[in-house]
Design an enzyme around this catalytic site. Structure first.
Site, PDB file in Angstrom:
ATOM      1  N   THR A 193     -18.488  12.183  74.631  1.00 10.53           N
ATOM      2  CA  THR A 193     -18.022  13.250  75.520  1.00 10.53           C
ATOM      3  C   THR A 193     -18.610  14.606  75.142  1.00 10.53           C
ATOM      4  OG1 THR A 193     -15.996  12.057  75.976  1.00 10.53           O
ATOM      5  CG2 THR A 193     -15.914  14.410  76.340  1.00 10.53           C
ATOM      6  N   SER A 244     -19.517   6.141  72.980  1.00  8.81           N
ATOM      7  CA  SER A 244     -19.279   5.409  71.732  1.00  8.81           C
ATOM      8  C   SER A 244     -18.773   3.973  71.909  1.00  8.81           C
ATOM      9  CB  SER A 244     -18.396   6.214  70.783  1.00  8.81           C
ATOM     10  OG  SER A 244     -17.063   6.212  71.157  1.00  8.81           O
ATOM     11  N   THR A 284     -15.647   9.860  70.613  1.00  8.41           N
ATOM     12  CA  THR A 284     -14.449   9.761  69.778  1.00  8.41           C
ATOM     13  C   THR A 284     -13.846   8.351  69.740  1.00  8.41           C
ATOM     14  OG1 THR A 284     -13.029  10.431  71.611  1.00  8.41           O
ATOM     15  CG2 THR A 284     -13.841  12.189  70.159  1.00  8.41           C
ATOM     16  N   ASP A 285     -14.181   7.508  70.735  1.00  9.57           N
ATOM     17  CA  ASP A 285     -13.534   6.185  70.790  1.00  9.57           C
ATOM     18  C   ASP A 285     -13.798   5.336  69.545  1.00  9.57           C
ATOM     19  OD1 ASP A 285     -12.523   6.853  73.244  1.00  9.57           O
ATOM     20  OD2 ASP A 285     -13.880   5.599  74.422  1.00  9.57           O
TER      21      ASP A 285
HETATM   22  N1  ASP Z   1     -15.301   7.567  75.794  1.00  7.28           N
HETATM   23  C1  ASP Z   1     -15.866   8.671  75.032  1.00  7.28           C
HETATM   24  C2  ASP Z   1     -16.733   8.118  73.922  1.00  7.28           C
HETATM   25  O1  ASP Z   1     -16.187   7.676  72.936  1.00  7.28           O
HETATM   26  C3  ASP Z   1     -14.790   9.474  74.503  1.00  7.28           C
HETATM   27  C4  ASP Z   1     -15.218  10.651  73.694  1.00  7.28           C
HETATM   28  O2  ASP Z   1     -16.335  10.846  73.283  1.00  7.28           O
HETATM   29  O3  ASP Z   1     -14.321  11.444  73.426  1.00  7.28           O
HETATM   30  O4  ASP Z   1     -17.933   8.157  74.033  1.00  7.28           O
END
Ligand code: ASP
Length: 320
Positions: free
Chosen positions: A12, A52, A85-86
């Site tokens: 993200t 991710s 973040t995932d």
């Molecule tokens: N779905 C996103 C990822 O992990 C969430 C994020 O980056 O916060 O790439």
């Protein structure tokens, strides 16, 4: 003057919201052109451009090798990795397990993409650069900087789907904070043993236990060629009795069976001696993995198996 190296991998933090309200990928990293970033001596490189959930252990290994090469150049005072973040907690823990670094290695990400109101990406990135370039952050293992807090890769986990304070270390709390003036560490942190890795060939899976679970899935798993299984067991490390016969067959076949708890706090320990209780299963050869969550225990077991660790060595590696 040494620079801080920023390695972008996607997520993200590298995305933006389109007029339809979907968060989408961009060609160039949207934060790269932000003026505030360039008041710091940095060098940027885009290693991956992946959400991710697309990141695999093979890419984690590629990142390990890339970081190692960069550390050896002796050109940088610290390294920041931007990541979705995932699965950030998994990649950061993989790097923590596989690299001994004398300069800080810091992961960061964002919960809101670059053009959303209240976007946290640029702020988190700047905080991460400040931590990575600060000698106070050296020799502490891999750190995660999000939302003014500093966490260790070992204990941090994503706790909320969209809240900016999602990264927490439920058992011990953050190890430090970032303020306008400085960064502060409030806990001593240490890095666990380093497990060398040059390839990944072992198949390790993760399963969650639940009330009334039957052994159909485990029986299927028994028929496959997996080398290890992590079970997110109940409470202190117990499972429904229906699973016990298949667990015993898996161990007899040479599969490493490791328990973590599906509780997000506390540790597993062999306490109960009823059928499916942890103490009885310990006698059957189940290994208990202290303090790690399921996804992290899986990565650690993959690396240990890759090094042909014996059951005793695996038990020791997961004890503390
Ligand atoms: N779905 C996103 C990822 O992990 C969430 C994020 O980056 O916060 O790439």
């Amino acid at each position: 003057m040494k620079k801080t190296l920023i390695i972008h991998t996607g997520g993200t933090i590298s995305m933006k919201e389109n007029p339809q309200g979907s968060v989408v990928e961009t060609d160039a990293h949207p934060l790269s052109k932000m003026e505030a970033l360039h008041s710091f001596p940095i060098e940027e490189v885009q290693l991956f451009h992946l959400p991710s959930p697309h990141i695999t252990p093979e890419q984690m290994l590629q990142l390990t090798k890339f970081i190692q090469e960069k550390i050896e150049t002796n050109l940088y005072n610290g390294i920041v990795i931007t990541h979705g973040t995932d699965t950030l907690e998994e990649t950061s823990y993989f790097i923590d397990l596989s690299i001994k670094s004398c300069i800080p290695i810091v992961f960061t990400g964002a919960m809101r993409s670059s053009n959303e109101i209240g976007s946290d990406g640029l702020y988190n990135l700047i905080c991460a650069i400040r931590v990575a370039s600060n000698p106070k952050a050296s020799n502490r293992g891999v750190l995660i900087v999000m939302n003014d807090e500093i966490h260790t890769a070992q204990y941090v986990t994503k706790t909320a789907t969209s809240n900016v304070s999602t990264f927490q270390s439920p058992q011990f709390g953050p190890v430090g904070i970032v303020t306008k003036q400085d960064i502060y560490f409030y806990q001593k942190t240490y890095q666990d043993e380093i497990i060398s890795v040059s390839s990944l060939t072992k198949k390790v899976i993760l399963l969650k236990a639940y009330a009334g679970m039957d052994n159909e899935l485990l029986e299927y798993i028994l028929s496959t060629n997996i080398e290890g299984i992590i079970i997110e067991a109940l409470g202190q490390g117990n499972i429904p009795p229906t699973l016990v016969p298949t667990i015993k067959k898996l161990i007899k076949k040479g599969v490493t069976v490791l328990f973590v708890s599906r509780c997000y706090k506390g540790i597993v320990q062999p306490t109960y001696h009823y059928k499916g209780g942890g103490r009885a299963l310990l006698e059957d050869g189940v290994i208990f993995a202290n303090h790690l969550n399921g996804p992290k225990a899986r990565l650690k077991l993959m690396l240990l198996l890759e090094n042909d660790a014996s059951q005793r060595e695996i038990m020791t590696a997961f004890r503390d």
